[in-house]
Design a protein around this motif. Structure first.
Motif, short mmCIF file in Angstrom:
data_model
loop_
_atom_site.label_atom_id
_atom_site.label_comp_id
_atom_site.label_asym_id
_atom_site.label_seq_id
_atom_site.Cartn_x
_atom_site.Cartn_y
_atom_site.Cartn_z
N VAL A 21 4.94 -15.83 13.55
CA VAL A 21 3.96 -14.64 12.80
C VAL A 21 3.57 -14.96 11.59
CG1 VAL A 21 4.13 -12.44 12.07
CG2 VAL A 21 5.40 -12.73 14.01
N VAL A 22 2.23 -15.34 11.23
CA VAL A 22 1.83 -15.88 9.96
C VAL A 22 1.49 -14.57 9.11
CG1 VAL A 22 0.24 -17.33 8.75
CG2 VAL A 22 0.87 -17.75 11.00
N LEU A 23 2.17 -14.50 8.06
CA LEU A 23 2.05 -13.36 7.30
C LEU A 23 1.20 -13.45 6.19
CD1 LEU A 23 6.01 -12.35 6.82
CD2 LEU A 23 4.14 -11.21 8.12
N PRO A 24 0.36 -12.22 5.69
CA PRO A 24 -0.63 -12.66 4.57
C PRO A 24 0.09 -12.68 3.11
CG PRO A 24 -0.25 -10.15 5.25
CD PRO A 24 0.56 -10.93 6.13
N ARG A 25 -0.68 -13.55 2.28
CA ARG A 25 -0.35 -13.73 0.81
C ARG A 25 -0.34 -12.54 0.21
NH1 ARG A 25 -0.13 -19.38 0.88
NH2 ARG A 25 0.65 -19.43 -1.17
N THR A 26 0.11 -12.92 -1.05
CA THR A 26 -0.07 -11.81 -2.00
C THR A 26 -1.59 -11.40 -2.33
OG1 THR A 26 -0.27 -13.25 -4.05
CG2 THR A 26 1.84 -12.26 -3.54
N SER A 27 -1.68 -10.02 -2.47
CA SER A 27 -3.00 -9.69 -2.75
C SER A 27 -3.20 -8.31 -3.58
CB SER A 27 -3.56 -9.33 -1.33
OG SER A 27 -4.81 -8.55 -1.52
N HIS A 28 -4.16 -8.17 -4.43
CA HIS A 28 -4.45 -6.84 -5.07
C HIS A 28 -4.95 -5.75 -4.14
CE1 HIS A 28 -3.47 -9.33 -8.68
NE2 HIS A 28 -2.89 -8.49 -9.03
N LEU A 29 -5.24 -6.17 -3.04
CA LEU A 29 -6.21 -5.30 -2.19
C LEU A 29 -5.57 -3.90 -1.95
CD1 LEU A 29 -8.03 -7.71 0.30
CD2 LEU A 29 -8.82 -6.01 -1.42
N PRO A 30 -3.89 -4.01 -1.51
CA PRO A 30 -3.25 -3.01 -1.38
C PRO A 30 -3.34 -1.94 -2.69
CG PRO A 30 -2.05 -4.89 -0.60
CD PRO A 30 -3.22 -5.45 -1.22
N LEU A 31 -3.12 -2.55 -3.70
CA LEU A 31 -3.49 -1.65 -5.03
C LEU A 31 -4.68 -0.86 -5.05
CD1 LEU A 31 -2.45 -0.69 -7.75
CD2 LEU A 31 -3.05 -2.97 -8.79
N ILE A 38 1.89 10.02 3.83
CA ILE A 38 1.10 8.94 4.48
C ILE A 38 1.86 7.67 4.37
CG2 ILE A 38 -1.08 7.85 4.31
CD1 ILE A 38 -2.48 10.71 4.12
N SER A 39 2.01 7.46 3.09
CA SER A 39 2.86 6.23 2.78
C SER A 39 4.09 6.26 3.62
CB SER A 39 3.34 6.17 1.32
OG SER A 39 4.61 5.89 0.95
N ALA A 40 4.75 7.28 3.63
CA ALA A 40 5.93 7.13 4.56
C ALA A 40 5.78 6.98 6.20
CB ALA A 40 6.79 8.47 4.23
N LEU A 41 4.83 7.43 6.33
CA LEU A 41 4.50 7.24 7.79
C LEU A 41 3.90 5.70 8.22
CD1 LEU A 41 4.73 9.22 10.35
CD2 LEU A 41 1.93 9.55 9.71
N THR A 42 3.46 5.18 7.27
CA THR A 42 3.00 3.83 7.56
C THR A 42 4.17 2.97 7.39
OG1 THR A 42 2.65 3.34 5.01
CG2 THR A 42 0.70 4.05 6.40
N LEU A 43 5.23 3.13 6.73
CA LEU A 43 6.10 2.36 6.39
C LEU A 43 7.17 2.57 7.76
CD1 LEU A 43 7.03 2.94 2.65
CD2 LEU A 43 6.60 0.67 3.90
N ALA A 44 7.08 3.81 8.28
CA ALA A 44 7.81 3.99 9.51
C ALA A 44 7.37 3.07 10.64
CB ALA A 44 7.89 5.38 9.69
N PHE A 77 1.00 -1.31 -0.04
CA PHE A 77 -0.09 0.21 -0.12
C PHE A 77 1.07 1.38 0.07
CE2 PHE A 77 -2.38 3.19 2.32
CZ PHE A 77 -3.20 3.42 1.61
N GLY A 78 1.94 1.38 0.85
CA GLY A 78 2.88 2.34 0.82
C GLY A 78 3.30 2.51 -0.52
N TYR A 79 3.81 1.58 -1.05
CA TYR A 79 4.47 1.65 -2.41
C TYR A 79 3.64 2.43 -3.40
CZ TYR A 79 6.31 1.21 -7.02
OH TYR A 79 6.89 1.54 -8.21
N TRP A 80 2.51 1.77 -3.41
CA TRP A 80 1.41 2.38 -4.46
C TRP A 80 1.18 3.91 -4.16
CZ3 TRP A 80 1.64 -0.38 -8.31
CH2 TRP A 80 1.84 -1.65 -8.57
#
Lengths: 185, 102, 835
Positions: free
Chosen positions: C575-585, C171-177, C116-119
């Motif tokens: 920690v179980v991480l989520p799989r690939t998803s288009h939702l962030p896009l 906002i993207s920078a903040l989420t990544l921080a 999400f941050g990247y997009w």
């Protein structure tokens, strides 16, 4: 300050060179000596005298309330300067500032629109012209002559051309010229 | 407090945290004092009290932490406390000699 | 087939991102880190072209190449692009790519948030750069000083592009921080206590914390200015009880730490690279940590040194000046720690070391001119001249670009799996080094001769011509250097020599893996038993590939990594991480729609977009977590751990805490703004103040207090196995009461917010509370949906704990804001007596 910086710069670069060129010497200095010497002792020697000088110099430039300081009003607007001389009968000049030589003057600087900055490089540091606020710059021109001033804070499309001229005259001449302006209709 | 609790990390920021509160207080005090035209002596006294209180607080923390350097982070914390003390004296000490509000 | 190969295939199947369209759904940190860095590099090239246009224009006096309209857009965009679209995203990309690898995690804590941050970065950056093509780019300087940037003096959407585009990117920078802080604190290899963390981890940790505290003031300032431009709320208008200097304070409260936010990760790269080439561990590890922390704090306390000429009393300038001088100390500590490392190692030379030399040369000069500029009387002379331009380029190019190029040459083999071809690298360095100094060294002199910044032309009588021409020539040499670096990268990618493992004989975990890295990063997660910059990747790598470590077995198709105790590094949870998803896009696209709609002031569309964003976020939240209790599961090496959904302190818990830290900083900035306007702004007191409507106030207080109580009761109910529904409803009623009360105050009790700064700032205080109450409603809605879907159980309480935390924060800030609104009313009435 300039030469001091050069010395410090040279010091760091020489130290860097020594770590490569003269590893035996560099290794004789212990890690703690490197860090404490360069990181703490060096600044401790340099910074206090420097800031002491700067604070004293800064205090000297302050427009402390005093008697007999000529007051000049500076109004900046996009993209020009208006100078008023309330002590001399309220004359005004545009993009031309008259100053007496050898006397302190208080410039009361403000703006009618955006932020500008009053600056005559050869006479004094700059001070911003801010709408809704009046800043006072104490300035003393030590010699007569013509100087150039300009807006130093970006103020829009005409920023580059927001210049003015400063005429510094002997005090008597200054009074004569400004009084003459006030007398004009 | 156990030296490994997450909250023990707060020791790392305690010293300069105090430096920051001193900054906020000095800045606010000077601004309010000038706006209400307090006498310079009163402003100076206020600044001195802020400085004194922070130096005292830092000294107290240093005293408390002096022998608690049981791990690397607490050792670093002690250094930051000492650094913050020096920084506090260096940053706010000279103010007492300057002219307020001009 | 060997065991290692089996493991590789199985883990790859779980972690891989599919081809084609599925690439857009990538959430993997290696992929996204690279995307960040490549996109940032593209923006760097764009910013570089803008710089070339500036230098072409200034090369001669009275040049007719550009007019002031285009010149103003170009210099504004040069600064904006380099700061917001190159430096910050580049350091984020570097951190995203390397933090997990250096700390021994398979990915970051919230992969979908990374995406999400990247997009957001890409879309926000594209809006900003795209505006150049239409001639609608911001033209009031990257610092956007009011009132020049207000709607009176800059009508049109140019300034809105800046405010909205940059906020989008921020906002993207903040989420990544937030993500980076949580990842560093909670997701390291077992045994890697904080005291064993590679120094790069410390640098990024502190940088990310600085971003969490540093960006909110700018976000607030941008929101306030956009409110002034779009809705007429006069925060910065001196004729209506606002103050233009409030913008400068908020901007530099962000803007100064920003410089250190850019420098620290680069310093982290240096502190990683120098020991490798000195062939010994870093000297001064503890001193460096102390120095980084000191620097982080000092950098927040010196923002006013950008404002020495605005007419602040000398005494107030003095402590900002002293603080600025003091920053030299932690900087010097780090520099001498690196020199000591070189002195006590056996330094060898390679391309990265050339750039390290370039760093020392350029950055030390920049630091020294920085100390000069910290001296108030000198600053009065040099401020806003080309001396400052030279200084800031020495600091930023020296402190960021040279280390970054060192990092590029050091880590490019990690990305490509190939080694560098030196023939191009050497001339490239010298072109950059000579070109840079030729551009900027004598620019100090240009400034001292009186050339002010941001003038699009000069008439030639001032004696600046030769100096400017030299700078322009230097600039073009510099550009050729960068072109050669680009060529070098392409050549290396295509023709570089392949290598087995760890080409530099490094001592950190990032090289204990095959290169280019596999999507799962580590086949097994190592146990760390010493400081993690003294490892042997050549031996460790094969062991990890063979499964000698934690989580070496694939399970249920889960993307697993370890969560550890924050300080000791003892393993705590899987920690179980989520799989690939288009939702962030999709979510970022919807956010982009909101931004664009706000830009063209199509508020219905913006509201629709907002609903879309909220809906997508709720939908994303629906899929997170587990529907059953798993109990303790085998994590390898004889350790059994709970899944993070059942753990006491899972990553999302800490993420919300750090998000609230950012939120609280924004709130504190707002409170600062309110007091600042009262004390400093002209045209106070206001003619009208808020009416004290006690029924509405009581309703708000009641509603705000109900939130935390209901949240606690719900949590209690969940623990004892009952239904939480009644208490969620109770929480909802509290939200309703607070919301209605606030709306009543906003619409009825408050005078017109466009009339005066007082009413405007009170309006925003109350709106802040309303926003948090509304978000509390979303928390409760999500709780209800997830409870119904079976994601909550007596062992899986995270959702309700997050709600409790949010409700506590909302109640606390809400009550403070109310008290402040009432207090400001009294103060506004007394400010008439201010002398």
């Amino acid at each position: 300050m300039f030469f001091g910086s050069l010395v410090l710069f040279a010091l760091v670069m020489v130290a860097l060179a020594l770590t490569f060129l003269c590893p035996n010497w560099a290794r004789r200095v212990s890690p703690a000596q490197w860090i404490i010497g360069g990181g703490l002792v060096l600044p401790a020697l340099v910074l206090p005298p420097l800031v002491a000088w700067a604070l004293v110099a800064g205090e000297r430039l302050l427009p402390l309330p005093g008697q007999g300081v000529t007051r000049i009003e500076v109004v900046a607007e996009q993209f020009g300067w208006q100078f008023g001389y309330p002590d001399q009968g309220g004359a005004t000049t545009v993009n031309l500032l008259h100053l007496p030589a050898g006397e302190p003057v208080d410039l009361h600087i403000t703006s009618t629109d955006v932020i500008h900055s009053f600056w005559v490089p050869q006479l004094a540091g700059k001070l911003d012209a801010i709408p809704g606020k009046t800043n006072v710059l104490r300035l003393q021109a030590d010699r007569t002559g013509t100087f150039y001033g300009q807006c130093a804070e970006f103020c829009g499309i005409g920023h580059a051309f927001m210049r003015f001229e400063v005429e510094v005259r002997e005090p008597d001449d200054f009074l004569r010229v400004v009084d003459g302006l006030a007398a004009e209709p | 407090m156990s030296p490994t609790r997450p909250a023990s990390l707060l020791w790392l920021v305690a010293g300069f945290g105090l430096w920051s509160t001193a900054l906020i207080l000095v800045y606010a005090l000077h601004a309010v004092g000038c706006a209400f035209v307090w006498p310079p002596a009163a402003i100076r006294l206020g600044l001195a009290l802020v400085l004194l209180a922070h130096v005292a607080a830092l000294l107290a923390l240093i005293h408390h932490q002096r022998r608690r350097t049981v791990n690397l982070l607490l050792q670093v914390a002690l250094w930051t406390l000492v650094a913050a003390l020096v920084a506090t004296a260096f940053t706010y000490g000279p103010l007492l000699l300057l002219t307020p509000c001009v | 087939m060997s065991d290692a190969l089996c493991r590789h295939k199985e883990l790859s199947r779980i972690w891989a991102t599919g081809p084609g369209w599925q690439r857009l759904g990538a959430v993997n940190h290696s992929i996204l880190g690279l995307r960040f860095m490549i996109t940032a590099a593209v923006f760097f090239a764009i910013g570089g072209v803008l710089a070339m246009l500036i230098r072409a224009q200034l090369a001669t006096a009275d040049s007719a190449f550009l007019g002031p309209e285009s010149y103003n857009q170009i210099f504004t965009m040069h600064g904006t692009v380099m700061m917001f679209l190159f430096a910050i995203p580049m350091l984020e990309g570097l951190a995203i790519y390397f933090v997990p690898k250096l700390l021994g995690a398979r990915d970051l804590a919230f992969p979908r948030l990374t995406a999400f941050g990247y997009w957001c970065f890409l879309f926000g950056g594209s809006i900003l750069v795209g505006s150049l093509l239409f001639g609608l780019a911001p033209d009031t300087g990257w610092f956007m000083y009011t009132p020049l940037s207000s709607d009176v003096y800059t009508p049109g959407i140019n300034a809105d592009v800046w405010l909205l585009g940059v906020t989008f990117v921020e906002i993207s920078a903040l989420t990544l921080a937030v993500e980076l802080v949580v990842s560093i604190l909670k997701m390291r290899a077992p045994g890697m206590s904080l005291a064993r963390m590679p120094i790069f981890g410390w640098y990024i940790l502190v940088t990310a914390m600085m971003m969490i505290v540093g960006f909110p003031p700018l976000i607030l300032a941008s929101v306030l200015l956009e409110l002034e431009r779009a809705a007429g709320l006069p925060f910065f208008d001196p004729t209506r009880g606002g103050d233009p200097l409030l913008w400068q304070h908020l901007f530099w409260l962000f803007g100064h730490p920003e410089v250190y936010i850019i420098f620290l990760p680069a310093a982290g790269a240096l502190a990683t690279i120098i020991p490798v080439f000195a062939q010994r561990p870093l000297i001064g590890y503890r001193a460096s940590i102390a120095a980084i922390i000191a620097m982080a704090f000092l950098s927040f306390g010196i923002w006013v040194h950008h404002m020495f000429t605005v007419g602040i009393p000398h005494l107030a300038l003095a402590f900002f000046s002293l603080g600025s001088a003091l920053v030299a100390v932690p900087t010097a500590v780090q520099i001498f720690a690196w020199l000591a490392t070189l002195a006590h190692g056996r330094p060898r030379f390679d391309v990265p070391m050339l750039y390290v030399f370039g760093f020392f040369f350029v950055f030390v000069l920049g630091g020294l001119t920085g100390v000069m500029l910290a001296m108030v009387p000198f600053n009065w002379q040099a401020h806003d001249t080309y001396f400052v331009v030279a200084h800031l380029h020495y600091v930023l190019v020296g402190g960021f670009l040279f280390p970054l190029l060192a990092a590029l040459y050091y880590w490019l083999p990690h990305v490509t799996g190939r080694q560098s071809v030196h023939r191009i690298a050497l001339p490239a360095f010298w072109l950059i080094f000579v070109g840079f100094n030729l551009t900027f060294l004598h620019m100090h002199w240009t400034g001292l001769l009186g050339m002010p910044r941001r003038v699009f032309t000069y008439d030639g009588s001032e004696g600046w011509e030769v100096l400017n021409l030299l700078s322009s020539v230097g600039g073009f040499i510099l550009t050729m250097g960068f072109a050669l670096v680009l060529m070098d990268v392409l050549v290396q990618r295509r023709f570089g020599k392949r290598f087995r493992r760890d080409p530099w004989r490094a001592a950190t975990l990032d090289w204990a893996m095959p290169t280019p890295p596999a999507p799962y990063t580590f086949a097994a997660i190592p146990e760390i038993d010493r400081r993690a910059d003294g490892l042997e990747p050549r031996r460790l790598g094969p062991r990890l590939a063979a499964g000698d470590g934690y989580l070496a077995r694939a399970r249920k198709g889960w993307q697993e990594t370890l969560g550890v105790h924050m300080t000791t590094g003892a393993p705590e949870q899987i920690v179980v991480l989520p799989r690939t998803s288009h939702l962030p896009l999709y979510t970022a696209l919807a956010t982009g729609l909101v931004v664009l709609a706000l830009l063209v002031r199509a508020y219905e569309v913006a509201a629709f977009g907002l609903v879309l964003v909220v809906g997508l976020m709720l939908y994303t939240a629906q899929g997170a977590g587990q529907k059953v209790d798993h109990g303790k599961l085998d994590a390898g090496r004889g350790v059994a751990l709970p899944v993070h959904t059942e753990a006491a302190e899972p990553p999302p818990w800490w993420a919300l805490i750090f998000t609230l830290v950012a939120d609280a900083t924004l709130f504190a900035s707002l409170v600062f703004g309110a007091f600042y306007l009262w004390l400093i702004a002209p045209a106070w007191p206001p003619s009208e103040v808020m009416e004290a409507r006690w029924p509405a106030l009581a309703l708000v207080v009641l509603g705000l207090s109900a939130g935390p109580i209901a949240a606690r009761a719900a949590l209690q109910r969940l623990r004892s196995g009952g239904s939480v529904a009644p208490w969620l409803v109770a929480g909802g009623l509290g939200v309703l009461a607070a919301g209605v009360g606030l709306l009543r105050l906003l619409t009825d009790a408050l005078p017109d917010p466009t009339a005066h700064g007082y009413a405007a700032v009170t309006f925003v205080l109350l709106a802040y509370v309303l926003l948090h109450v509304a978000i509390a409603a979303l928390f409760l809605l999500s709780n209800a949906m997830r409870f119904a879907a079976g994601y909550l159980s007596p062992k899986r309480q995270l959702d309700l704990r997050l709600t409790r935390l949010w409700q506590d924060y909302t109640a606390a800030t809400g009550l403070i804001a109310l008290a402040l609104a009432l207090g400001l009313r009294e103060l506004a009435l007394t400010s008439g007596t201010l002398p």
